[in-house]
Scaffold this active site. Structure first.
Site, PDB file in Angstrom:
ATOM      1  N   LYS A  49      45.366  33.367  34.821  1.00 52.38           N
ATOM      2  CA  LYS A  49      44.924  34.760  34.633  1.00 52.38           C
ATOM      3  C   LYS A  49      44.471  35.333  35.972  1.00 52.38           C
ATOM      4  O   LYS A  49      44.234  34.578  36.927  1.00 52.38           O
ATOM      5  CB  LYS A  49      43.780  34.803  33.614  1.00 52.38           C
ATOM      6  CG  LYS A  49      42.536  34.035  34.046  1.00 52.38           C
ATOM      7  CD  LYS A  49      41.543  33.891  32.894  1.00 52.38           C
ATOM      8  CE  LYS A  49      40.310  33.139  33.352  1.00 52.38           C
ATOM      9  NZ  LYS A  49      39.444  32.752  32.218  1.00 52.38           N
ATOM     10  N   TYR A 279      28.351  49.992  61.592  1.00 51.82           N
ATOM     11  CA  TYR A 279      27.589  50.985  60.826  1.00 51.82           C
ATOM     12  C   TYR A 279      26.137  50.561  60.671  1.00 51.82           C
ATOM     13  O   TYR A 279      25.851  49.415  60.317  1.00 51.82           O
ATOM     14  CB  TYR A 279      28.199  51.151  59.433  1.00 51.82           C
ATOM     15  CG  TYR A 279      29.571  51.772  59.438  1.00 51.82           C
ATOM     16  CD1 TYR A 279      29.786  53.029  59.987  1.00 51.82           C
ATOM     17  CD2 TYR A 279      30.653  51.096  58.883  1.00 51.82           C
ATOM     18  CE1 TYR A 279      31.050  53.596  59.978  1.00 51.82           C
ATOM     19  CE2 TYR A 279      31.918  51.657  58.871  1.00 51.82           C
ATOM     20  CZ  TYR A 279      32.115  52.908  59.424  1.00 51.82           C
ATOM     21  OH  TYR A 279      33.363  53.455  59.405  1.00 51.82           O
TER      22      TYR A 279
HETATM   23  C1  LIG Z   1      39.241  31.398  32.250  1.00 53.45           C
HETATM   24  C2  LIG Z   1      39.280  30.503  31.070  1.00 53.45           C
HETATM   25  C3  LIG Z   1      39.475  29.116  31.228  1.00 53.45           C
HETATM   26  C4  LIG Z   1      39.514  28.435  32.591  1.00 53.45           C
HETATM   27  O1  LIG Z   1      38.194  28.283  33.081  1.00 53.45           O
HETATM   28  P1  LIG Z   1      37.888  27.473  34.442  1.00 53.45           P
HETATM   29  O2  LIG Z   1      36.416  27.356  34.421  1.00 53.45           O
HETATM   30  O3  LIG Z   1      38.355  28.321  35.570  1.00 53.45           O
HETATM   31  O4  LIG Z   1      38.584  26.180  34.329  1.00 53.45           O
HETATM   32  C5  LIG Z   1      39.611  28.346  30.087  1.00 53.45           C
HETATM   33  N1  LIG Z   1      39.537  28.910  28.853  1.00 53.45           N
HETATM   34  C6  LIG Z   1      39.323  30.230  28.668  1.00 53.45           C
HETATM   35  C7  LIG Z   1      39.246  30.770  27.291  1.00 53.45           C
HETATM   36  C8  LIG Z   1      39.167  31.063  29.765  1.00 53.45           C
HETATM   37  O5  LIG Z   1      38.946  32.374  29.580  1.00 53.45           O
END
Ligand SMILES: *Cc1c(COP(=O)(O)O)cnc(C)c1O
Length: 403
Positions: A49, A279
């Site tokens: 994601k 700045y």
């Molecule tokens: C983002 C997510 C993961 C992965 O989490 P990490 O801590 O990056 O391994 C797993 N399950 C769900 C539902 C998530 O939203």
């Protein structure tokens, strides 16, 4: 996304002011490290994601699948479509909420697999799919809330929810899952409470003959914390990118950061003692200094709160950043490198000589987590894939097994 099929050595010709190197060898190594922790019955889902936590979803997905992952996890429908358009055929779970019929149609069209968390949502899916007349039921994943208070149906009423879904011929519940809220904590009480609730729901569903065939609960932290959290599949994000969810989980696997962030010196300035820099003049030169302007700033994803706090690596030397970080540029104190040239590369995150700076260092300095640092890098920075041998850590028990 801009992506150049060239080695970093060719970049000077491109005049690239700043870029991100994605080390596919490190990524494959990390996937394999997780695989060594899993039983053969447990599948590895690469969570890609947010453009694979800023690393580039398509490239990461392809490499992770080649290295042994069998599932992909995304947050949104467009993220899933991007992978399908790149020709990726692996099963893709959409973990975020999907409520609109338009999204339902896209899910069916692109053969994505949604997460269902309410009866109402299940009915929207069933109605929409009934009019779209698909030939096979859509595989769906039912999510319970066992203690995260985010997405999920009340674990105590799982039977009610799942019996409704089972009555809808358009839907095929292929998995039951939940998400851990505190798996990165050294104190396991809440995680174990969540697992007990998950187990209770499973037992109830099994007693009624309703339980979906596959179960999953663990993120990276849960995967590293305990094998009895693995079930049929683990959903691993941060670990694939080379970061440990927490310091106490370091011993479990040897992970290598996948991303290095680099930029070039674009200008050199000699300034007198007392000169205010950038700045707000938040930095005043205490003595005559040589400054280098580096072509990267907060619009690229370097948190502005790191102004006057961060360091960079140049020729393996750690040099302080000075003055406010600006949108596209920052200044560094290069007085210790009098022969530095315009065009030389500067490592913001990554290894240079014996030294390295990691997303965890930035997270600690800016009061956030490595996840946010990684996915904060903007698309203005081209992602360039490299395949260089991973450093073998001396504490890695599997080191001798690898080339
Ligand atoms: C983002 C997510 C993961 C992965 O989490 P990490 O801590 O990056 O391994 C797993 N399950 C769900 C539902 C998530 O939203």
């Amino acid at each position: 996304m801009l992506s150049w099929e060239h080695t970093p050595d060719l970049l000077p010709m491109r005049g690239c002011r700043a870029w991100i190197e994605i080390n596919l060898t490190a990524l494959a190594h990390n996937v394999q490290q997780f695989k060594t922790r899993l039983s053969p019955q447990t599948d590895l889902m690469a969570v890609v994601k947010a453009d694979a936590y800023g690393h580039g979803a398509v490239t990461v997905a392809q490499t992770a699948l080649q290295a042994g992952a069998t599932w992909l996890g995304v947050a949104t429908v467009p993220e899933g479509i991007e992978l399908r358009q790149a020709g990726i055929a692996a099963p893709i779970l959409v973990m975020g909420a999907v409520n609109h019929p338009e999204e339902v149609r896209a899910i069916a069209l692109w053969q994505l697999q949604p997460t269902l968390v309410t009866p109402k949502q299940a009915l929207v899916f069933a109605e929409t799919l009934a009019t779209a007349a698909p030939t096979v039921p859509l595989p769906v994943h039912l999510k319970l809330d066992t203690g995260m208070a985010r997405l999920g149906f009340d674990w105590q009423r799982a039977g009610e929810f799942i019996s409704l879904v089972r009555r809808l011929p358009q839907l095929d519940p292929v998995s039951l899952y939940s998400h851990l809220a505190t798996a990165d904590s050294p104190e396991p009480a809440v995680m174990r409470l969540q697992q007990q609730r998950f187990e209770q729901a499973i037992a109830d569903l099994r007693a009624q003959g309703l339980c979906p065939p596959r179960l999953h609960l663990a993120n990276s932290a849960g995967t590293l914390a305990a094998p009895d959290l693995h079930y049929d599949l683990v959903r691993v994000g941060i670990g694939l990118y080379g970061f440990y969810p927490a310091p106490h989980l370091r011993a479990a696997v040897d992970l290598q950061p996948v991303m290095e962030v680099k930029a070039r010196v674009t200008h050199l300035n000699a300034i007198a003692a007392g000169t205010g820099v950038s700045y707000g003049h938040q930095f005043i030169a205490p003595q005559p200094l040589n400054l280098a302007v580096v072509g990267v700033g907060y619009a690229d994803g370097v948190p502005r709160i790191l102004s006057n706090r961060m360091a960079v690596l140049v020729r393996g030397q750690r040099l302080p950043q000075v003055g406010a970080i600006t949108m596209d540029q920052m200044m560094i104190d290069v007085t210790s490198l009098p022969d530095l040239q315009v065009g030389e590369p500067v490592t913001l995150l990554g290894q240079s000589g014996p030294d390295q700076i990691s997303a965890e260092d930035w997270a600690a300095l800016s009061g956030t987590i490595s996840w946010e640092i990684l996915c904060g890098f903007k698309h203005r920075l081209p992602r360039i894939t490299v395949e260089t041998a991973v450093r073998l850590s001396t504490t890695d028990p599997a080191a001798g097994l690898r080339k």
